[in-house]
Write a protein that holds these residues in place. Structure first.
Motif, mmCIF file in Angstrom:
data_model
loop_
_atom_site.group_PDB
_atom_site.id
_atom_site.type_symbol
_atom_site.label_atom_id
_atom_site.label_comp_id
_atom_site.label_asym_id
_atom_site.label_seq_id
_atom_site.Cartn_x
_atom_site.Cartn_y
_atom_site.Cartn_z
ATOM 1 N N ILE A 98 0.837 -1.203 0.000
ATOM 2 C CA ILE A 98 0.000 0.000 0.000
ATOM 3 C C ILE A 98 0.871 1.251 0.000
ATOM 4 O O ILE A 98 0.634 2.209 -0.742
ATOM 5 N N ALA A 99 1.913 1.250 0.839
ATOM 6 C CA ALA A 99 2.842 2.379 0.855
ATOM 7 C C ALA A 99 3.524 2.525 -0.500
ATOM 8 O O ALA A 99 3.736 3.644 -0.987
ATOM 9 N N LYS A 100 3.881 1.390 -1.116
ATOM 10 C CA LYS A 100 4.474 1.457 -2.444
ATOM 11 C C LYS A 100 3.524 2.116 -3.438
ATOM 12 O O LYS A 100 3.949 2.867 -4.315
ATOM 13 N N GLY A 101 2.235 1.838 -3.281
ATOM 14 C CA GLY A 101 1.249 2.476 -4.150
ATOM 15 C C GLY A 101 1.201 3.980 -3.954
ATOM 16 O O GLY A 101 1.084 4.738 -4.928
ATOM 17 N N HIS A 102 1.313 4.427 -2.702
ATOM 18 C CA HIS A 102 1.341 5.868 -2.442
ATOM 19 C C HIS A 102 2.581 6.519 -3.064
ATOM 20 O O HIS A 102 2.506 7.640 -3.593
ATOM 21 N N ILE A 103 3.718 5.816 -2.962
ATOM 22 C CA ILE A 103 4.954 6.340 -3.556
ATOM 23 C C ILE A 103 4.789 6.488 -5.069
ATOM 24 O O ILE A 103 5.170 7.507 -5.665
ATOM 25 N N TYR A 104 4.205 5.467 -5.677
ATOM 26 C CA TYR A 104 3.977 5.489 -7.124
ATOM 27 C C TYR A 104 3.046 6.633 -7.512
ATOM 28 O O TYR A 104 3.307 7.382 -8.465
ATOM 29 N N GLU A 105 1.972 6.767 -6.749
ATOM 30 C CA GLU A 105 0.977 7.805 -7.049
ATOM 31 C C GLU A 105 1.597 9.203 -6.983
ATOM 32 O O GLU A 105 1.369 10.040 -7.866
ATOM 33 N N ALA A 106 2.397 9.441 -5.958
ATOM 34 C CA ALA A 106 3.028 10.755 -5.815
ATOM 35 C C ALA A 106 4.000 11.015 -6.963
ATOM 36 O O ALA A 106 4.076 12.129 -7.484
ATOM 37 N N ALA A 107 4.756 9.974 -7.345
ATOM 38 C CA ALA A 107 5.721 10.131 -8.432
ATOM 39 C C ALA A 107 5.017 10.430 -9.748
ATOM 40 O O ALA A 107 5.459 11.284 -10.527
ATOM 41 N N GLU A 108 3.918 9.736 -9.996
ATOM 42 C CA GLU A 108 3.193 9.919 -11.247
ATOM 43 C C GLU A 108 2.568 11.317 -11.337
ATOM 44 O O GLU A 108 2.488 11.904 -12.411
ATOM 45 N N LYS A 109 2.133 11.844 -10.199
ATOM 46 C CA LYS A 109 1.484 13.160 -10.182
ATOM 47 C C LYS A 109 2.458 14.288 -9.897
ATOM 48 O O LYS A 109 2.064 15.458 -9.881
ATOM 49 N N ASP A 110 3.737 13.912 -9.665
ATOM 50 C CA ASP A 110 4.766 14.886 -9.324
ATOM 51 C C ASP A 110 4.331 15.726 -8.119
ATOM 52 O O ASP A 110 4.422 16.958 -8.122
ATOM 53 N N GLU A 111 3.862 15.050 -7.094
ATOM 54 C CA GLU A 111 3.395 15.687 -5.875
ATOM 55 C C GLU A 111 4.268 15.262 -4.690
ATOM 56 O O GLU A 111 4.928 14.215 -4.746
ATOM 57 N N PRO A 112 4.266 16.044 -3.618
ATOM 58 C CA PRO A 112 5.011 15.631 -2.427
ATOM 59 C C PRO A 112 4.460 14.312 -1.880
ATOM 60 O O PRO A 112 3.259 14.046 -1.959
ATOM 61 N N LEU A 113 5.336 13.524 -1.345
ATOM 62 C CA LEU A 113 4.953 12.214 -0.840
ATOM 63 C C LEU A 113 4.292 12.339 0.532
ATOM 64 O O LEU A 113 4.731 13.117 1.379
ATOM 65 N N ASP A 114 3.220 11.597 0.731
ATOM 66 C CA ASP A 114 2.536 11.567 2.022
ATOM 67 C C ASP A 114 2.203 10.121 2.361
ATOM 68 O O ASP A 114 1.150 9.607 2.002
ATOM 69 N N VAL A 115 3.133 9.455 3.038
ATOM 70 C CA VAL A 115 2.911 8.079 3.468
ATOM 71 C C VAL A 115 2.713 8.010 4.971
ATOM 72 O O VAL A 115 1.797 7.359 5.464
#
Length: 264
Positions: A98-115
């Motif tokens: 799930i955390a990996k999914g958040h990392i991916y999502e932030a990278a794809e949207k070029d947004e700050p990471l929030d895990v």
């Protein structure tokens, strides 16, 4: 490989947690190929563990290492069946897809990471229950068995993430950093019983766990490495060296096996 190397575990009784796949399965196969009398393949996925055990002529056990009573019964059953326990490789561990999914999502949207703020208490506890508590359970029961028969070798699997922490993975990194400290402390204590404890700290390894990592995250984890993702067999080579008499003077080591991603 020389005949002596091929038989470096001749007559030994070995136990491998996380043995149903990935690093654990590669270690189980290598121990058997190197002459181990019996390899006990342990995994929460019992059917998959049985498949590996049947392939190498070993024995399979379905065990959750987070359960101290289950680990105690496991080691007692191994000693009852084979009279001793000489080599333990503790490769069981989990990550957080799930955390990996958040990392991916932030990278794809070029947004700050929030895990951190999204990690549930249950996830935090389960990561540490398996990775840290499980290591403690396996160490404790292995030492109880080995000190009665004159010693042995224990190798645990930590992670390079304990040193070069991946952003967005605080629970995994902390669990593995604690594993390193636990094993180094235990190594100093139990060498007096003739028991060697060492740890391998892999970087990215091409296993089923890695397959759950989004490609953009895999690419970032692989930056700076001359060798890319390691294979499970490469890690098995490192681990079986530490478990063998070839490493008789190696105690409390944390061996980086990360393809040159970083040094410490």
């Amino acid at each position: 490989m020389t005949t002596a190397q091929q038989q470096r575990f001749e007559g030994k009784v070995a136990l491998v947690t996380g043995g149903a796949s990935g690093i654990g399965a590669a270690v189980a196969r290598q121990l058997a190929a190197d002459g181990a009398r019996r390899v006990h393949v342990v995994d929460l996925a019992e059917d998959a563990a049985r498949s590996v055990a049947e392939e190498i002529g070993g024995a399979a056990h379905g065990v959750d290492v987070a359960d101290p009573d289950a680990v105690r019964r496991l080691v007692e059953s191994v000693v009852a069946a084979d009279g001793r326990l000489d080599v333990v490789v503790h490769a069981a561990g989990i990550d957080d897809p799930i955390a990996k999914g958040h990392i991916y999502e932030a990278a794809e949207k070029d947004e700050p990471l929030d895990v951190l703020t999204r990690v549930e208490d249950s996830t935090w506890r389960r990561i540490h229950a398996v990775n840290l508590d499980g290591t403690f359970h396996v160490l404790r029961e292995s030492v109880r068995a080995m000190r009665e028969t004159g010693g042995g070798a224990i190798v645990t699997v930590g992670s390079s993430a304990a040193f070069d922490t991946l952003v967005g993975y605080p629970h995994y990194a902390s669990s593995k950093a604690a594993v390193h400290a636990l094993c180094q402390s235990v190594a100093k204590e139990v060498i007096h019983f003739g028991i060697r404890v060492n740890t391998v700290a892999p970087g990215p390894v091409d296993t089923a766990m890695a397959a759950r990592t989004p490609e953009s995250v895999r690419k970032r984890m692989n930056e700076g490495s001359a060798f890319g993702y390691a294979t499970a067999d490469q890690l098995a080579d490192n681990i079986t060296y530490l478990a063998s008499d070839q490493a008789s003077n190696v105690v409390g080591a944390v061996l980086l096996s990360n393809g040159g991603r970083f040094t410490v």
